[in-house]
Design a protein around this motif. Sequence first.
Motif, PDB file in Angstrom:
ATOM      1  N   PHE A   2      13.574 -41.189  -0.262  1.00 49.75           N
ATOM      2  CA  PHE A   2      12.590 -40.815  -1.271  1.00 49.75           C
ATOM      3  C   PHE A   2      11.371 -40.092  -0.695  1.00 49.75           C
ATOM      4  CE2 PHE A   2      14.489 -44.887  -3.002  1.00 49.75           C
ATOM      5  CZ  PHE A   2      15.476 -44.214  -3.717  1.00 49.75           C
ATOM      6  N   GLY A   3      11.400 -39.797   0.611  1.00 50.25           N
ATOM      7  CA  GLY A   3      10.385 -38.951   1.212  1.00 50.25           C
ATOM      8  C   GLY A   3       8.991 -39.535   1.306  1.00 50.25           C
ATOM      9  N   GLU A   4       8.873 -40.868   1.277  1.00 52.66           N
ATOM     10  CA  GLU A   4       7.554 -41.474   1.438  1.00 52.66           C
ATOM     11  C   GLU A   4       7.152 -41.429   2.919  1.00 52.66           C
ATOM     12  OE1 GLU A   4       6.795 -45.193  -0.508  1.00 52.66           O
ATOM     13  OE2 GLU A   4       8.331 -44.817  -2.030  1.00 52.66           O
ATOM     14  N   THR A   5       5.857 -41.405   3.165  1.00 53.93           N
ATOM     15  CA  THR A   5       5.360 -41.330   4.539  1.00 53.93           C
ATOM     16  C   THR A   5       4.430 -42.493   4.835  1.00 53.93           C
ATOM     17  OG1 THR A   5       3.517 -39.928   3.813  1.00 53.93           O
ATOM     18  CG2 THR A   5       5.512 -38.817   4.599  1.00 53.93           C
ATOM     19  N   LEU A   6       4.271 -42.773   6.136  1.00 57.33           N
ATOM     20  CA  LEU A   6       3.377 -43.839   6.607  1.00 57.33           C
ATOM     21  C   LEU A   6       2.188 -43.221   7.318  1.00 57.33           C
ATOM     22  CD1 LEU A   6       5.926 -46.367   8.187  1.00 57.33           C
ATOM     23  CD2 LEU A   6       4.707 -46.642   6.037  1.00 57.33           C
ATOM     24  N   ASN A   7       0.978 -43.736   7.043  1.00 60.44           N
ATOM     25  CA  ASN A   7      -0.160 -43.333   7.858  1.00 60.44           C
ATOM     26  C   ASN A   7      -0.225 -44.234   9.093  1.00 60.44           C
ATOM     27  OD1 ASN A   7      -1.576 -45.767   7.186  1.00 60.44           O
ATOM     28  ND2 ASN A   7      -2.283 -44.824   5.280  1.00 60.44           N
ATOM     29  N   HIS A   8      -1.150 -43.941  10.019  1.00 60.33           N
ATOM     30  CA  HIS A   8      -1.208 -44.696  11.280  1.00 60.33           C
ATOM     31  C   HIS A   8      -1.522 -46.169  11.035  1.00 60.33           C
ATOM     32  CE1 HIS A   8      -0.670 -41.134  13.678  1.00 60.33           C
ATOM     33  NE2 HIS A   8      -1.738 -40.535  13.154  1.00 60.33           N
ATOM     34  N   GLY A   9      -2.395 -46.439  10.081  1.00 58.67           N
ATOM     35  CA  GLY A   9      -2.731 -47.823   9.783  1.00 58.67           C
ATOM     36  C   GLY A   9      -1.540 -48.592   9.259  1.00 58.67           C
ATOM     37  N   GLN A  10      -0.752 -47.971   8.375  1.00 61.39           N
ATOM     38  CA  GLN A  10       0.435 -48.632   7.849  1.00 61.39           C
ATOM     39  C   GLN A  10       1.460 -48.879   8.940  1.00 61.39           C
ATOM     40  OE1 GLN A  10       1.108 -45.692   4.741  1.00 61.39           O
ATOM     41  NE2 GLN A  10       0.931 -47.286   3.188  1.00 61.39           N
ATOM     42  N   MET A  11       1.631 -47.917   9.866  1.00 60.99           N
ATOM     43  CA  MET A  11       2.580 -48.112  10.966  1.00 60.99           C
ATOM     44  C   MET A  11       2.166 -49.289  11.847  1.00 60.99           C
ATOM     45  SD  MET A  11       3.865 -44.331  12.221  1.00 60.99           S
ATOM     46  CE  MET A  11       2.388 -43.353  11.960  1.00 60.99           C
ATOM     47  N   ALA A  12       0.871 -49.368  12.165  1.00 59.75           N
ATOM     48  CA  ALA A  12       0.385 -50.491  12.964  1.00 59.75           C
ATOM     49  C   ALA A  12       0.559 -51.796  12.209  1.00 59.75           C
ATOM     50  CB  ALA A  12      -1.089 -50.279  13.320  1.00 59.75           C
ATOM     51  N   ASP A  58       7.326 -45.269  -9.410  1.00 63.12           N
ATOM     52  CA  ASP A  58       6.082 -44.523  -9.239  1.00 63.12           C
ATOM     53  C   ASP A  58       5.915 -44.048  -7.791  1.00 63.12           C
ATOM     54  OD1 ASP A  58       3.852 -43.684 -10.959  1.00 63.12           O
ATOM     55  OD2 ASP A  58       2.587 -44.707  -9.502  1.00 63.12           O
ATOM     56  N   GLY A  59       6.968 -44.223  -6.982  1.00 62.60           N
ATOM     57  CA  GLY A  59       6.934 -43.703  -5.610  1.00 62.60           C
ATOM     58  C   GLY A  59       6.277 -44.606  -4.598  1.00 62.60           C
ATOM     59  N   HIS A  60       6.338 -45.926  -4.815  1.00 59.10           N
ATOM     60  CA  HIS A  60       5.715 -46.874  -3.889  1.00 59.10           C
ATOM     61  C   HIS A  60       6.748 -47.865  -3.336  1.00 59.10           C
ATOM     62  CE1 HIS A  60       1.895 -45.238  -5.095  1.00 59.10           C
ATOM     63  NE2 HIS A  60       2.058 -45.632  -6.339  1.00 59.10           N
ATOM     64  N   PHE A  78      15.352 -60.680   5.841  1.00 57.41           N
ATOM     65  CA  PHE A  78      14.655 -59.433   6.111  1.00 57.41           C
ATOM     66  C   PHE A  78      15.555 -58.206   5.967  1.00 57.41           C
ATOM     67  CE2 PHE A  78      12.457 -62.712   8.730  1.00 57.41           C
ATOM     68  CZ  PHE A  78      11.366 -62.833   7.880  1.00 57.41           C
ATOM     69  N   ILE A  79      16.848 -58.434   5.654  1.00 54.63           N
ATOM     70  CA  ILE A  79      17.740 -57.309   5.401  1.00 54.63           C
ATOM     71  C   ILE A  79      17.255 -56.519   4.187  1.00 54.63           C
ATOM     72  CG2 ILE A  79      20.067 -56.681   4.639  1.00 54.63           C
ATOM     73  CD1 ILE A  79      21.135 -58.999   6.300  1.00 54.63           C
ATOM     74  N   ALA A  80      16.898 -57.235   3.109  1.00 56.38           N
ATOM     75  CA  ALA A  80      16.523 -56.561   1.856  1.00 56.38           C
ATOM     76  C   ALA A  80      15.290 -55.671   2.010  1.00 56.38           C
ATOM     77  CB  ALA A  80      16.333 -57.596   0.741  1.00 56.38           C
ATOM     78  N   PRO A  81      14.147 -56.194   2.495  1.00 56.23           N
ATOM     79  CA  PRO A  81      12.988 -55.301   2.615  1.00 56.23           C
ATOM     80  C   PRO A  81      13.177 -54.194   3.653  1.00 56.23           C
ATOM     81  CG  PRO A  81      12.492 -57.444   3.568  1.00 56.23           C
ATOM     82  CD  PRO A  81      13.784 -57.578   2.817  1.00 56.23           C
ATOM     83  N   THR A  82      14.011 -54.458   4.678  1.00 61.30           N
ATOM     84  CA  THR A  82      14.278 -53.397   5.658  1.00 61.30           C
ATOM     85  C   THR A  82      15.030 -52.242   4.999  1.00 61.30           C
ATOM     86  OG1 THR A  82      14.331 -54.969   7.510  1.00 61.30           O
ATOM     87  CG2 THR A  82      15.412 -52.847   7.844  1.00 61.30           C
ATOM     88  N   LEU A  83      16.031 -52.564   4.177  1.00 61.79           N
ATOM     89  CA  LEU A  83      16.764 -51.521   3.462  1.00 61.79           C
ATOM     90  C   LEU A  83      15.854 -50.787   2.477  1.00 61.79           C
ATOM     91  CD1 LEU A  83      20.175 -53.310   2.726  1.00 61.79           C
ATOM     92  CD2 LEU A  83      19.768 -51.436   4.326  1.00 61.79           C
ATOM     93  N   GLN A  84      14.972 -51.535   1.820  1.00 63.24           N
ATOM     94  CA  GLN A  84      14.027 -50.904   0.892  1.00 63.24           C
ATOM     95  C   GLN A  84      13.078 -49.969   1.648  1.00 63.24           C
ATOM     96  OE1 GLN A  84      12.137 -54.184  -1.100  1.00 63.24           O
ATOM     97  NE2 GLN A  84      14.075 -54.985  -1.879  1.00 63.24           N
ATOM     98  N   PHE A  85      12.599 -50.432   2.788  1.00 66.25           N
ATOM     99  CA  PHE A  85      11.698 -49.635   3.616  1.00 66.25           C
ATOM    100  C   PHE A  85      12.381 -48.343   4.052  1.00 66.25           C
ATOM    101  CE2 PHE A  85      10.196 -48.537   7.905  1.00 66.25           C
ATOM    102  CZ  PHE A  85       8.823 -48.430   7.699  1.00 66.25           C
ATOM    103  N   LEU A  86      13.615 -48.447   4.530  1.00 59.73           N
ATOM    104  CA  LEU A  86      14.359 -47.258   4.978  1.00 59.73           C
ATOM    105  C   LEU A  86      14.652 -46.311   3.807  1.00 59.73           C
ATOM    106  CD1 LEU A  86      16.852 -48.913   7.487  1.00 59.73           C
ATOM    107  CD2 LEU A  86      14.838 -47.528   8.034  1.00 59.73           C
ATOM    108  N   SER A  87      14.920 -46.885   2.629  1.00 66.50           N
ATOM    109  CA  SER A  87      15.152 -46.047   1.450  1.00 66.50           C
ATOM    110  C   SER A  87      13.917 -45.235   1.122  1.00 66.50           C
ATOM    111  CB  SER A  87      15.539 -46.921   0.241  1.00 66.50           C
ATOM    112  OG  SER A  87      16.768 -47.563   0.445  1.00 66.50           O
TER     113      SER A  87
END
Length: 303
Positions: A265-275, A101-103, A251-260
């Motif tokens: 998949f073109g997902e973006t982060l807002n400022h709150g999520q980056m912080a 679902d793009g999350h 932390f390898i697994a979630p880092t790879l998922q985050f980068l994917s």
Amino acid sequence: MTGNARPADEGRSGLPAALAAYGLWGLLPIFFKLLHHVGPFELVAQRVFWSLILILVLLAARRALGPFREVLATPRLLLPLAASAVFIATNWTTYIWAVNDGHVIAASLGYFLNPLVNVALGVLVLKERLRRGQTLAIGIAGIGVAIMAASALTTLWISILLAFSFAFYALIRKMTPVAPMAGLGVETLILTPVALAYLGWLAGHGGVSFGKDGFTTAMLVVSGAITTVPLVLFAVAAHRLPMATLGLLQFIAPTLQFLSGILLFGETLNHGQMASFALIWLGLILFAGDSMTAVRRNRMAAV
């Protein structure tokens, strides 16, 4: 000489197993995106069925069906394994739905949070004590979670559900005296009747994806290996590597998922999520550093 070399040899053999396990888990979003046309409940049901077949083959090959049968004949072990089966099925279903679902980023956050939830359960349930550095790390990560709650309310439930479902799964398995493969086999067997009933219902309504085309059918069969192989590799690594090393590699697994999520998949982060991610990562780094320091101190004290 041989006795001194053995732990190093085990560590060297455990490290590739850990890297392979976490690497496979980290690349799961790519695999599930290829099956985006299959509903999450059917995909979980297919994973359960094909995983059971693979696990039984592995247990037979290792001549380890005896412990599997013993667990099935022990009611006091079946109840906690039934509970852990529900938690892992919840985790799988939530994760597959989130990815398709793009999350993907929200899903990766769940697995960044998971070690901290494990610590909290250790304190509350197992009465473990935290060192000062661990408390500081958890506090910083907690601020990150609060910011995430304020900036991503619509997807926060995904991260929390993934983190807590896997943490409770791990807690139950930790407290249940069952060998990893035998326990996984029993959990999968418990889920199989529900999985087969759902697949039968889908087939009766013309909605089952298995058999519709060669690619989908092959990928659904492979989903059993994608489920089982990383768990087997993780069991090998957990036996041969220090917990502090496993904690860092986790932390390898979630880092790879985050980068994917961002790069593929073109997902973006807002400022709150980056912080939020920055604070959570800082907390995890501090926590891992404190764990490594404690391990070195314990080794020096034991010399």
